[in-house]
Design a protein around this motif. Structure first.
Motif, PDB file in Angstrom:
ATOM      1  N   ILE A 285       0.516  13.319   3.396  1.00 46.72           N
ATOM      2  CA  ILE A 285       1.049  12.453   4.454  1.00 46.72           C
ATOM      3  C   ILE A 285       2.428  12.914   4.931  1.00 46.72           C
ATOM      4  O   ILE A 285       2.995  12.346   5.858  1.00 46.72           O
ATOM      5  CB  ILE A 285       1.169  10.980   3.969  1.00 46.72           C
ATOM      6  N   ASN A 286       2.983  13.958   4.260  1.00 48.75           N
ATOM      7  CA  ASN A 286       4.327  14.442   4.608  1.00 48.75           C
ATOM      8  C   ASN A 286       5.302  13.271   4.745  1.00 48.75           C
ATOM      9  O   ASN A 286       5.456  12.507   3.828  1.00 48.75           O
ATOM     10  CB  ASN A 286       4.258  15.308   5.874  1.00 48.75           C
ATOM     11  N   GLY A 287       5.904  13.067   5.942  1.00 47.75           N
ATOM     12  CA  GLY A 287       6.959  12.051   6.073  1.00 47.75           C
ATOM     13  C   GLY A 287       6.466  10.664   6.383  1.00 47.75           C
ATOM     14  O   GLY A 287       7.230   9.713   6.495  1.00 47.75           O
ATOM     15  N   HIS A 288       5.149  10.494   6.489  1.00 45.02           N
ATOM     16  CA  HIS A 288       4.597   9.196   6.896  1.00 45.02           C
ATOM     17  C   HIS A 288       4.967   8.110   5.871  1.00 45.02           C
ATOM     18  O   HIS A 288       4.964   8.349   4.663  1.00 45.02           O
ATOM     19  CB  HIS A 288       3.067   9.318   6.988  1.00 45.02           C
ATOM     20  N   GLU A 289       5.338   6.915   6.381  1.00 47.17           N
ATOM     21  CA  GLU A 289       5.654   5.817   5.465  1.00 47.17           C
ATOM     22  C   GLU A 289       4.388   5.008   5.193  1.00 47.17           C
ATOM     23  O   GLU A 289       3.722   4.572   6.126  1.00 47.17           O
ATOM     24  CB  GLU A 289       6.715   4.916   6.104  1.00 47.17           C
ATOM     25  N   ILE A 290       4.063   4.822   3.926  1.00 47.05           N
ATOM     26  CA  ILE A 290       2.879   4.018   3.599  1.00 47.05           C
ATOM     27  C   ILE A 290       3.254   2.529   3.702  1.00 47.05           C
ATOM     28  O   ILE A 290       4.272   2.096   3.169  1.00 47.05           O
ATOM     29  CB  ILE A 290       2.375   4.304   2.170  1.00 47.05           C
ATOM     30  N   LYS A 291       2.435   1.783   4.438  1.00 48.17           N
ATOM     31  CA  LYS A 291       2.737   0.353   4.615  1.00 48.17           C
ATOM     32  C   LYS A 291       1.705  -0.513   3.870  1.00 48.17           C
ATOM     33  O   LYS A 291       0.550  -0.079   3.698  1.00 48.17           O
ATOM     34  CB  LYS A 291       2.656   0.017   6.127  1.00 48.17           C
ATOM     35  N   PRO A 292       2.110  -1.726   3.486  1.00 51.82           N
ATOM     36  CA  PRO A 292       1.119  -2.642   2.903  1.00 51.82           C
ATOM     37  C   PRO A 292      -0.015  -2.873   3.911  1.00 51.82           C
ATOM     38  O   PRO A 292       0.237  -2.986   5.109  1.00 51.82           O
ATOM     39  CB  PRO A 292       1.913  -3.937   2.705  1.00 51.82           C
ATOM     40  N   GLY A 293      -1.245  -2.810   3.463  1.00 50.39           N
ATOM     41  CA  GLY A 293      -2.374  -3.007   4.388  1.00 50.39           C
ATOM     42  C   GLY A 293      -2.878  -1.705   4.969  1.00 50.39           C
ATOM     43  O   GLY A 293      -3.898  -1.680   5.670  1.00 50.39           O
ATOM     44  N   GLU A 294      -2.184  -0.602   4.674  1.00 54.12           N
ATOM     45  CA  GLU A 294      -2.656   0.714   5.169  1.00 54.12           C
ATOM     46  C   GLU A 294      -3.751   1.208   4.230  1.00 54.12           C
ATOM     47  O   GLU A 294      -3.533   1.318   3.026  1.00 54.12           O
ATOM     48  CB  GLU A 294      -1.484   1.693   5.193  1.00 54.12           C
ATOM     49  N   LEU A 295      -4.930   1.457   4.806  1.00 55.41           N
ATOM     50  CA  LEU A 295      -6.105   1.698   3.972  1.00 55.41           C
ATOM     51  C   LEU A 295      -6.573   3.153   4.039  1.00 55.41           C
ATOM     52  O   LEU A 295      -6.333   3.842   5.031  1.00 55.41           O
ATOM     53  CB  LEU A 295      -7.244   0.775   4.418  1.00 55.41           C
ATOM     54  N   CYS A 296      -7.241   3.584   3.002  1.00 58.88           N
ATOM     55  CA  CYS A 296      -7.862   4.922   2.996  1.00 58.88           C
ATOM     56  C   CYS A 296      -9.138   4.851   3.825  1.00 58.88           C
ATOM     57  O   CYS A 296      -9.520   3.779   4.310  1.00 58.88           O
ATOM     58  CB  CYS A 296      -8.178   5.341   1.552  1.00 58.88           C
ATOM     59  N   GLU A 297      -9.813   5.980   3.939  1.00 59.16           N
ATOM     60  CA  GLU A 297     -11.015   6.055   4.797  1.00 59.16           C
ATOM     61  C   GLU A 297     -12.128   5.123   4.291  1.00 59.16           C
ATOM     62  O   GLU A 297     -13.028   4.752   5.023  1.00 59.16           O
ATOM     63  CB  GLU A 297     -11.520   7.496   4.848  1.00 59.16           C
ATOM     64  N   ASN A 298     -12.040   4.721   3.034  1.00 63.43           N
ATOM     65  CA  ASN A 298     -13.075   3.827   2.470  1.00 63.43           C
ATOM     66  C   ASN A 298     -12.615   2.373   2.411  1.00 63.43           C
ATOM     67  O   ASN A 298     -13.219   1.544   1.751  1.00 63.43           O
ATOM     68  CB  ASN A 298     -13.463   4.311   1.058  1.00 63.43           C
ATOM     69  N   GLY A 299     -11.451   2.118   3.062  1.00 62.29           N
ATOM     70  CA  GLY A 299     -11.026   0.717   3.172  1.00 62.29           C
ATOM     71  C   GLY A 299     -10.218   0.185   1.997  1.00 62.29           C
ATOM     72  O   GLY A 299     -10.136  -1.025   1.791  1.00 62.29           O
ATOM     73  N   HIS A 300      -9.611   1.108   1.217  1.00 64.60           N
ATOM     74  CA  HIS A 300      -8.798   0.618   0.079  1.00 64.60           C
ATOM     75  C   HIS A 300      -7.319   0.952   0.301  1.00 64.60           C
ATOM     76  O   HIS A 300      -6.982   1.987   0.893  1.00 64.60           O
ATOM     77  CB  HIS A 300      -9.290   1.292  -1.220  1.00 64.60           C
ATOM     78  N   GLN A 301      -6.452   0.112  -0.212  1.00 63.82           N
ATOM     79  CA  GLN A 301      -5.007   0.297  -0.007  1.00 63.82           C
ATOM     80  C   GLN A 301      -4.565   1.679  -0.492  1.00 63.82           C
ATOM     81  O   GLN A 301      -5.007   2.147  -1.543  1.00 63.82           O
ATOM     82  CB  GLN A 301      -4.236  -0.783  -0.791  1.00 63.82           C
ATOM     83  N   LEU A 302      -3.694   2.297   0.299  1.00 65.30           N
ATOM     84  CA  LEU A 302      -3.091   3.577  -0.113  1.00 65.30           C
ATOM     85  C   LEU A 302      -1.853   3.317  -0.974  1.00 65.30           C
ATOM     86  O   LEU A 302      -1.164   2.311  -0.775  1.00 65.30           O
ATOM     87  CB  LEU A 302      -2.670   4.383   1.128  1.00 65.30           C
ATOM     88  N   ARG A 303      -1.594   4.208  -1.916  1.00 67.48           N
ATOM     89  CA  ARG A 303      -0.377   4.155  -2.765  1.00 67.48           C
ATOM     90  C   ARG A 303       0.211   5.557  -2.798  1.00 67.48           C
ATOM     91  O   ARG A 303      -0.464   6.539  -2.474  1.00 67.48           O
ATOM     92  CB  ARG A 303      -0.704   3.688  -4.179  1.00 67.48           C
ATOM     93  N   PRO A 304       1.476   5.682  -3.256  1.00 68.12           N
ATOM     94  CA  PRO A 304       2.030   7.035  -3.385  1.00 68.12           C
ATOM     95  C   PRO A 304       1.252   7.799  -4.466  1.00 68.12           C
ATOM     96  O   PRO A 304       0.834   7.194  -5.464  1.00 68.12           O
ATOM     97  CB  PRO A 304       3.474   6.796  -3.848  1.00 68.12           C
TER      98      PRO A 304
END
Ligand code: APR
Length: 228
Positions: free
Chosen positions: A121-140
């Motif tokens: 994700i390089n500089g992208h900020e992960i936000k609450p509610g941001e999901l992976c391609e399968n609909g699950h929350q992303l984490r660092p």
């Protein structure tokens, strides 16, 4: 060709402007590990955890490799070099090192909380509610305290083969990573580069270079290149 393993910690990135964890004014002086770097912290307040890593990710992108990171490339002229780092920054890679194994993850990647697939994700900020391609929350994509260290076995095998181990910029406070210094064979020469005393169990063949990374590592590499 002799094998060198460079086992690095936050201290190698200190002169790039990135805070270490346990020095004065270190990250753990300003944040509680239990609030930002454990699975329980994530369950309790994912927004705070995401903000902590979004802030650190920005700092990593604003930082540049320093002379210690860059000096490692010189070593590759005569040695087979493997970096095993506890750092989640990409400064070793940006300095040009090709063989870098991260024990505690990589801050420029995100991971699905369900599938564990990772995404650059390089500089992208992960936000609450941001999901992976399968609909699950992303984490660092970092290893929190108490979590499994997936690359540990690989790191141990690399250290078993090492003719030279250079331990640089780590207080050796965190396990299982710190166990790596005990995985080398008895003929392995160990160098410790750190301006402060680090309890490296005064083994018979440890040379402590009490200097900062940007001075100590280039000088050691010059000596090794002349000697071998
Ligand atoms: N050059 C070399 N070493 C330095 C420098 C420098 N300029 N500045 C500080 N150091 C040394 C300190 O003396 C200390 O021994 O770097 C070490 C930093 O230790 P820590 O802050 O504990 O960092 P580290 O050992 O990498 O922490 C390990 O703990 O919090 C977790 O996951 C996190 O990967 C991290 C792990």
């Amino acid at each position: 060709m002799q094998h060198v393993v460079i086992f690095s910690g936050a201290g190698i990135s200190a002169e790039s402007g990135l805070k270490t964890f346990r020095d004065s004014d270190g990250l753990w002086e300003n944040y509680k590990i239990t609030e930002v770097a454990t699975p329980e912290a994530w369950d309790k307040d994912p927004k705070l955890v995401l903000e902590f890593y979004n802030m650190r990710r920005k700092q990593v992108l604003d930082a540049k490799p320093n002379t210690a990171h860059l000096a490692i490339l010189e070593l590759e002229k005569k040695f087979k070099v493997q970096v095993v780092t506890q750092n989640i920054d990409d400064l070793h890679e940006r300095a040009g090192s090709r063989n870098v194994l991260h024990l505690h993850g990589e801050i420029l990647k995100a991971r699905s909380t369900k599938t564990h697939l990772t995404y650059l994700i390089n500089g992208h900020e992960i936000k609450p509610g941001e999901l992976c391609e399968n609909g699950h929350q992303l984490r660092p994509d970092v290893v929190w305290f108490g979590e499994h260290v997936p690359n540990m076995d690989k790191a141990e095998k690399l250290c078993e083969k090492a003719d030279i181990l250079i331990v640089i910029g780590t207080s050796l406070n965190v396990y299982p990573a710190a166990n790596l210094v005990d995985c080398v064979n008895n003929n392995c020469k160990i160098y410790l580069i750190d301006p402060s005393e680090v309890p490296l169990w005064k083994r018979k063949n440890v040379t402590h270079i009490k200097q900062k990374a940007s001075e100590g590592l280039p000088a050691l590499i010059k000596e090794l290149l002349e000697k071998f």
